[in-house]
Design a protein around this motif. Structure first.
Motif, PDB file in Angstrom:
ATOM      1  N   LYS A  97       0.819  -1.213   0.000  1.00 44.42           N
ATOM      2  CA  LYS A  97       0.000   0.000   0.000  1.00 44.42           C
ATOM      3  C   LYS A  97       0.859   1.272   0.000  1.00 44.42           C
ATOM      4  CE  LYS A  97      -0.501   0.114   5.055  1.00 44.42           C
ATOM      5  NZ  LYS A  97      -1.477   0.080   6.193  1.00 44.42           N
ATOM      6  N   HIS A  98       2.141   1.118   0.272  1.00 44.14           N
ATOM      7  CA  HIS A  98       3.032   2.284   0.308  1.00 44.14           C
ATOM      8  C   HIS A  98       3.890   2.416  -0.949  1.00 44.14           C
ATOM      9  CE1 HIS A  98       2.077   3.431   4.389  1.00 44.14           C
ATOM     10  NE2 HIS A  98       2.332   2.192   4.815  1.00 44.14           N
ATOM     11  N   ARG A  99       3.483   1.777  -2.032  1.00 42.42           N
ATOM     12  CA  ARG A  99       4.289   1.811  -3.254  1.00 42.42           C
ATOM     13  C   ARG A  99       4.445   3.223  -3.819  1.00 42.42           C
ATOM     14  NH1 ARG A  99       4.744  -2.881  -7.242  1.00 42.42           N
ATOM     15  NH2 ARG A  99       5.107  -4.673  -5.880  1.00 42.42           N
ATOM     16  N   ASP A 100       3.515   4.107  -3.489  1.00 41.93           N
ATOM     17  CA  ASP A 100       3.570   5.467  -4.019  1.00 41.93           C
ATOM     18  C   ASP A 100       4.033   6.481  -2.978  1.00 41.93           C
ATOM     19  OD1 ASP A 100       2.625   4.640  -6.540  1.00 41.93           O
ATOM     20  OD2 ASP A 100       0.544   4.716  -5.835  1.00 41.93           O
ATOM     21  N   VAL A 101       4.624   5.999  -1.882  1.00 40.91           N
ATOM     22  CA  VAL A 101       5.015   6.931  -0.820  1.00 40.91           C
ATOM     23  C   VAL A 101       6.195   7.800  -1.252  1.00 40.91           C
ATOM     24  CG1 VAL A 101       6.648   5.396   0.367  1.00 40.91           C
ATOM     25  CG2 VAL A 101       5.364   7.099   1.678  1.00 40.91           C
ATOM     26  N   VAL A 102       7.035   7.289  -2.173  1.00 42.09           N
ATOM     27  CA  VAL A 102       8.109   8.096  -2.759  1.00 42.09           C
ATOM     28  C   VAL A 102       8.163   7.822  -4.261  1.00 42.09           C
ATOM     29  CG1 VAL A 102       9.544   8.200  -0.686  1.00 42.09           C
ATOM     30  CG2 VAL A 102       9.830   6.303  -2.294  1.00 42.09           C
ATOM     31  N   ASN A 103       8.638   8.812  -5.012  1.00 41.68           N
ATOM     32  CA  ASN A 103       8.795   8.656  -6.453  1.00 41.68           C
ATOM     33  C   ASN A 103      10.258   8.706  -6.883  1.00 41.68           C
ATOM     34  OD1 ASN A 103       5.974   8.523  -7.057  1.00 41.68           O
ATOM     35  ND2 ASN A 103       5.855  10.742  -6.737  1.00 41.68           N
ATOM     36  N   HIS A 104      11.140   9.078  -5.961  1.00 43.16           N
ATOM     37  CA  HIS A 104      12.550   9.211  -6.277  1.00 43.16           C
ATOM     38  C   HIS A 104      13.380   8.532  -5.192  1.00 43.16           C
ATOM     39  CE1 HIS A 104      11.526  12.161  -9.367  1.00 43.16           C
ATOM     40  NE2 HIS A 104      10.740  12.744  -8.474  1.00 43.16           N
ATOM     41  N   LEU A 105      14.650   8.341  -5.482  1.00 46.79           N
ATOM     42  CA  LEU A 105      15.557   7.792  -4.482  1.00 46.79           C
ATOM     43  C   LEU A 105      15.858   8.869  -3.433  1.00 46.79           C
ATOM     44  CD1 LEU A 105      18.109   5.942  -6.790  1.00 46.79           C
ATOM     45  CD2 LEU A 105      15.978   5.088  -5.804  1.00 46.79           C
ATOM     46  N   ILE A 106      15.808   8.474  -2.172  1.00 50.38           N
ATOM     47  CA  ILE A 106      16.052   9.401  -1.068  1.00 50.38           C
ATOM     48  C   ILE A 106      17.217   8.860  -0.247  1.00 50.38           C
ATOM     49  CG2 ILE A 106      15.095  10.496   0.989  1.00 50.38           C
ATOM     50  CD1 ILE A 106      12.323  10.135  -0.199  1.00 50.38           C
ATOM     51  N   TYR A 194      12.057  10.029   7.053  1.00 47.15           N
ATOM     52  CA  TYR A 194      11.609  10.250   5.685  1.00 47.15           C
ATOM     53  C   TYR A 194      10.107  10.043   5.533  1.00 47.15           C
ATOM     54  CZ  TYR A 194      16.606   9.457   5.132  1.00 47.15           C
ATOM     55  OH  TYR A 194      17.966   9.513   5.264  1.00 47.15           O
ATOM     56  N   CYS A 195       9.578   9.066   6.250  1.00 43.63           N
ATOM     57  CA  CYS A 195       8.158   8.722   6.102  1.00 43.63           C
ATOM     58  C   CYS A 195       7.537   8.488   7.471  1.00 43.63           C
ATOM     59  CB  CYS A 195       8.001   7.466   5.238  1.00 43.63           C
ATOM     60  SG  CYS A 195       8.479   7.683   3.527  1.00 43.63           S
ATOM     61  N   PRO A 196       7.031   9.525   8.112  1.00 41.13           N
ATOM     62  CA  PRO A 196       6.451   9.394   9.459  1.00 41.13           C
ATOM     63  C   PRO A 196       5.231   8.487   9.521  1.00 41.13           C
ATOM     64  CG  PRO A 196       6.924  11.688   8.918  1.00 41.13           C
ATOM     65  CD  PRO A 196       7.076  10.914   7.658  1.00 41.13           C
ATOM     66  N   SER A 197       4.607   8.230   8.371  1.00 39.73           N
ATOM     67  CA  SER A 197       3.373   7.441   8.373  1.00 39.73           C
ATOM     68  C   SER A 197       3.621   5.936   8.437  1.00 39.73           C
ATOM     69  CB  SER A 197       2.555   7.760   7.118  1.00 39.73           C
ATOM     70  OG  SER A 197       3.272   7.416   5.943  1.00 39.73           O
ATOM     71  N   ILE A 198       4.853   5.497   8.270  1.00 40.02           N
ATOM     72  CA  ILE A 198       5.162   4.065   8.261  1.00 40.02           C
ATOM     73  C   ILE A 198       5.029   3.493   9.674  1.00 40.02           C
ATOM     74  CG2 ILE A 198       6.914   2.337   7.717  1.00 40.02           C
ATOM     75  CD1 ILE A 198       5.762   3.852   5.314  1.00 40.02           C
ATOM     76  N   THR A 199       4.439   2.295   9.775  1.00 36.97           N
ATOM     77  CA  THR A 199       4.275   1.621  11.059  1.00 36.97           C
ATOM     78  C   THR A 199       5.119   0.345  11.088  1.00 36.97           C
ATOM     79  OG1 THR A 199       2.401   0.253  10.343  1.00 36.97           O
ATOM     80  CG2 THR A 199       1.904   2.487  11.141  1.00 36.97           C
ATOM     81  N   LEU A 200       5.218  -0.263  12.269  1.00 35.29           N
ATOM     82  CA  LEU A 200       5.978  -1.503  12.395  1.00 35.29           C
ATOM     83  C   LEU A 200       5.437  -2.595  11.477  1.00 35.29           C
ATOM     84  CD1 LEU A 200       6.640  -1.785  16.243  1.00 35.29           C
ATOM     85  CD2 LEU A 200       8.320  -1.365  14.441  1.00 35.29           C
ATOM     86  N   ASP A 201       4.108  -2.670  11.348  1.00 32.86           N
ATOM     87  CA  ASP A 201       3.506  -3.705  10.503  1.00 32.86           C
ATOM     88  C   ASP A 201       3.819  -3.506   9.028  1.00 32.86           C
ATOM     89  OD1 ASP A 201       2.426  -4.941  12.709  1.00 32.86           O
ATOM     90  OD2 ASP A 201       0.486  -3.920  12.550  1.00 32.86           O
ATOM     91  N   ASP A 202       4.233  -2.289   8.667  1.00 28.27           N
ATOM     92  CA  ASP A 202       4.552  -2.013   7.264  1.00 28.27           C
ATOM     93  C   ASP A 202       5.924  -2.552   6.865  1.00 28.27           C
ATOM     94  OD1 ASP A 202       2.168  -0.626   6.739  1.00 28.27           O
ATOM     95  OD2 ASP A 202       3.005   1.246   7.522  1.00 28.27           O
ATOM     96  N   LEU A 203       6.773  -2.867   7.846  1.00 30.80           N
ATOM     97  CA  LEU A 203       8.126  -3.341   7.550  1.00 30.80           C
ATOM     98  C   LEU A 203       8.102  -4.855   7.366  1.00 30.80           C
ATOM     99  CD1 LEU A 203      10.203  -1.221  10.112  1.00 30.80           C
ATOM    100  CD2 LEU A 203       9.716  -0.725   7.695  1.00 30.80           C
TER     101      LEU A 203
END
Length: 267
Positions: A97-106, A194-203
């Motif tokens: 579900k987070h495939r669009d969280v970034v569009n470039h390399l960070i 970089y992404c404050p919305s990410i949770t433990l379950d997302d990893l």
């Protein structure tokens, strides 16, 4: 403006192998080198493949052995003042579900004292997002699993003075990396930069990588390319990031060094 991109490096390697084969080269997988002997006009390699020993002979040898670079150099008789120390780079893959969280390399701002990239987000070829790598001490040179240890690798590393010097010099950083490796919320804290919305379950799980880091006997990390040679062999003993990305120009540079070697040694 600087732009970056990624490739499917496994696919690149497969195509390189195909082109090499078309030009008459032979690719031998699952083959380990057990001994090397250099003569005036050639080098012989004793190899083990599928339980069978065989001998290869070449006029000039180029060794790009990565995690085994120091052992290969020693095997042919080169006296080295460095050792390859393995550092694990552990990754996660973000939930789809987070495939669009970034569009470039960070990328994070690098620490000039250390050759590691630091935890960052990468949009892969298939659209998935990976997070990592950290940099923790490896206890096996080819330890890609969850828990890995090799008595031989550990003994060689722990009896090398350079290991203790570099470890003590960067002890605080090493303990920080180790803590975040075993404590997932700590790792997540780095992701939140970089992404404050990410949770433990997302990893989600993702394969680890092993960095073959050359360390000198005085404890200094080798940040640049390191070569060693004999009249009929050239050894790439350290290849800093992004060695894979730069493989083609590095290959050209190695070919130029071999050509110069033939001139220098009048071969």
């Amino acid at each position: 403006m600087t732009e970056t991109s990624i490739v499917d490096y496994r696919k690149v390697t497969e195509v390189m192998a195909e082109q090499f084969s078309l030009l008459g080269g032979v690719v031998q997988l699952s083959t380990s080198v057990k001994a090397m002997q250099e003569y005036d006009d050639h080098v012989t390699l004793t190899c083990l493949q599928n339980g069978v020993l065989n001998t290869l002979k070449c006029r000039q040898l180029v060794v790009c052995a990565g995690l085994m670079a120091d052992r290969m150099a020693t095997m042919i008789g080169i006296k080295t003042d460095f050792q390859i120390i393995p550092y694990r780079g552990e990754y996660y893959r973000l939930a789809d579900k987070h495939r669009d969280v970034v569009n470039h390399l960070i990328y994070p701002i690098p620490d000039p004292e250390l050759p590691f990239l630091g935890v960052h987000l990468t949009k892969m070829i298939d659209g998935s997002i990976t997070v990592g790598p950290n940099a923790v001490q490896g206890w096996k040179r080819e330890g890609y699993g969850t828990f890995n240890a090799s008595w031989r690798d550990c003994w060689q590393m722990l009896t090398f003075s350079g290991y203790w010097k570099v470890t003590l010099q960067h002890l605080t950083t090493g303990l920080f990396e180790f803590k975040n490796s075993i404590w997932k919320p700590g790792y997540l804290g780095l992701v939140h930069k970089y992404c404050p919305s990410i949770t433990l379950d997302d990893l989600k799980p993702y394969p680890a990588g092993i960095r073959a880091q050359a360390v000198k006997a005085d404890g200094s990390l080798v940040h640049d390319f390191l070569f060693a040679q004999t009249p009929r062999s050239l050894h790439v003993c350290n290849a800093p990031s992004p060695a894979a990305t730069s493989a083609i120009p590095i290959g050209e540079y190695i070919c130029d060094k071999v050509a110069q070697q033939l001139v220098d040694f009048k071969l």
